[in-house]
Design an enzyme around this catalytic site. Structure first.
Site, short mmCIF file in Angstrom:
data_model
loop_
_atom_site.label_atom_id
_atom_site.label_comp_id
_atom_site.label_asym_id
_atom_site.label_seq_id
_atom_site.Cartn_x
_atom_site.Cartn_y
_atom_site.Cartn_z
N ALA A 18 0.82 -1.22 0.00
CA ALA A 18 0.00 0.00 0.00
C ALA A 18 0.85 1.27 0.00
CB ALA A 18 -0.94 0.00 1.20
N LYS A 121 -6.64 -15.81 4.20
CA LYS A 121 -6.72 -15.12 2.91
C LYS A 121 -7.86 -15.69 2.05
CE LYS A 121 -3.41 -12.05 2.97
NZ LYS A 121 -3.72 -10.63 2.81
N PRO A 144 -1.20 -11.54 -5.54
CA PRO A 144 0.25 -11.65 -5.72
C PRO A 144 0.85 -12.84 -4.98
CG PRO A 144 -0.26 -9.96 -4.10
CD PRO A 144 -1.58 -10.50 -4.59
N VAL A 147 5.87 -11.15 -2.29
CA VAL A 147 6.18 -9.80 -2.75
C VAL A 147 7.54 -9.37 -2.20
CG1 VAL A 147 5.35 -7.43 -2.88
CG2 VAL A 147 3.71 -9.31 -2.75
#
Length: 279
Positions: A18, A121, A144, A147
């Site tokens: 973010a 998730k 994704p 990361v």
């Protein structure tokens, strides 16, 4: 776009993905309203109480945001999900297997296997899709893999810490694990493209390169010979199978994945810049 159309809200804005998303949005001329979660409650892969530490926060956080969206519907909601909600269903993975957006992790399999992060998730994304459908919200999910890449925060995220722990371990073994690497800048850009493209819909798997951890360590060894990189696998089992993750839908967002070598180099440079390693 008018001024109103250039206004976006980014939740969890202090996070790894973010914070890059906010940076790229500002560079594109957006006005950004940001919200943050409690900075003292990071995500963990090894919870002592999975329900309280992972599942409840993931579900409640997701639905709280979507309930706000239902009151004043935005143009589009782009939800940060994960490959964790795609892959974990018990199917056998071989070099010929192509994982794509039609795959969903199985909550029962995750629970039986004690894959608590994957379960959180999976349940959160499932709840998001159900709520969006029931309330007429235009939802897109970005899924994704692991990361990596440079970080804007003062401390590394959980995913980047995996790399830090390996190169800071001083001769430790490495796990017999295949990771689904993707650069944080590609992930942030995918969120923006999914928001801006009227045709963007459904789910988008984001994996730039799928490789055994030993392959990543070899790259680091070549880039930084002075690094203390582990050379022995922690077990004698055959190396985990590498499979394939489809890039077709990611390409429709205009994503050209950053090479793993570049992502790893920039990750290490961030560690150096912020004083986590000295080489």
């Amino acid at each position: 776009m008018s001024g109103a159309e250039k206004l976006v809200c980014v939740t969890g804005a202090s996070g790894y993905i973010a914070s890059w998303l906010v940076k790229l949005l500002l560079q594109r001329g957006y006005a950004v309203k940001a919200s943050v979660r409690d900075l003292t409650s990071p995500v963990t892969f090894t919870p002592t109480d999975p329900q309280a530490e992972l599942i409840d926060p993931a579900l409640k956080g997701t639905l709280n945001v979507l309930r706000s969206c239902a009151k004043a519907p935005p143009k589009k909601v782009v939800f940060t999900s994960s490959m964790a909600s795609v892959l974990f269903n018990g199917k056998r993975l071989t070099p010929d297997t192509i994982v794509d957006e039609t795959w969903f992790s199985d909550p029962d399999f995750c629970e039986k296997s004690k894959l608590w992060y994957m379960l959180s998730k999976t349940l959160a994304e499932d709840a998001a899709w159900k709520f969006a459908k029931e309330n007429g919200i235009d939802l897109v999910t970005i899924n994704p893999g692991l990361v990596i890449g440079p970080f804007l925060q003062p401390t590394p995220s959980m995913s980047v810490e995996i790399i830090l722990n390996l190169i800071n371990g001083g001769g430790q073994t490495f796990p017999n694990t295949v990771y689904r690497y993707v650069d944080v800048r590609d992930v942030a850009l995918a969120h923006i493209q999914a928001f801006e493209a009227a045709s963007a819909c459904g789910r988008y798997c984001l994996v730039g390169r799928l490789a055994h951890i030993s392959e990543a360590l070899n790259i680091l060894r070549e880039l930084y010979p002075a690094l203390s990189v582990p050379e022995k696998c922690e077990d004698d089992k055959p190396p985990m199978q590498v499979y394939q993750v489809s890039k077709e839908r990611a390409k429709t967002l205009g994503i050209n994945f950053t090479p793993l070598e570049v992502s790893l180099r920039d990750t290490v440079e961030s560690f150096k810049e912020k004083g986590f390693i000295k080489i």
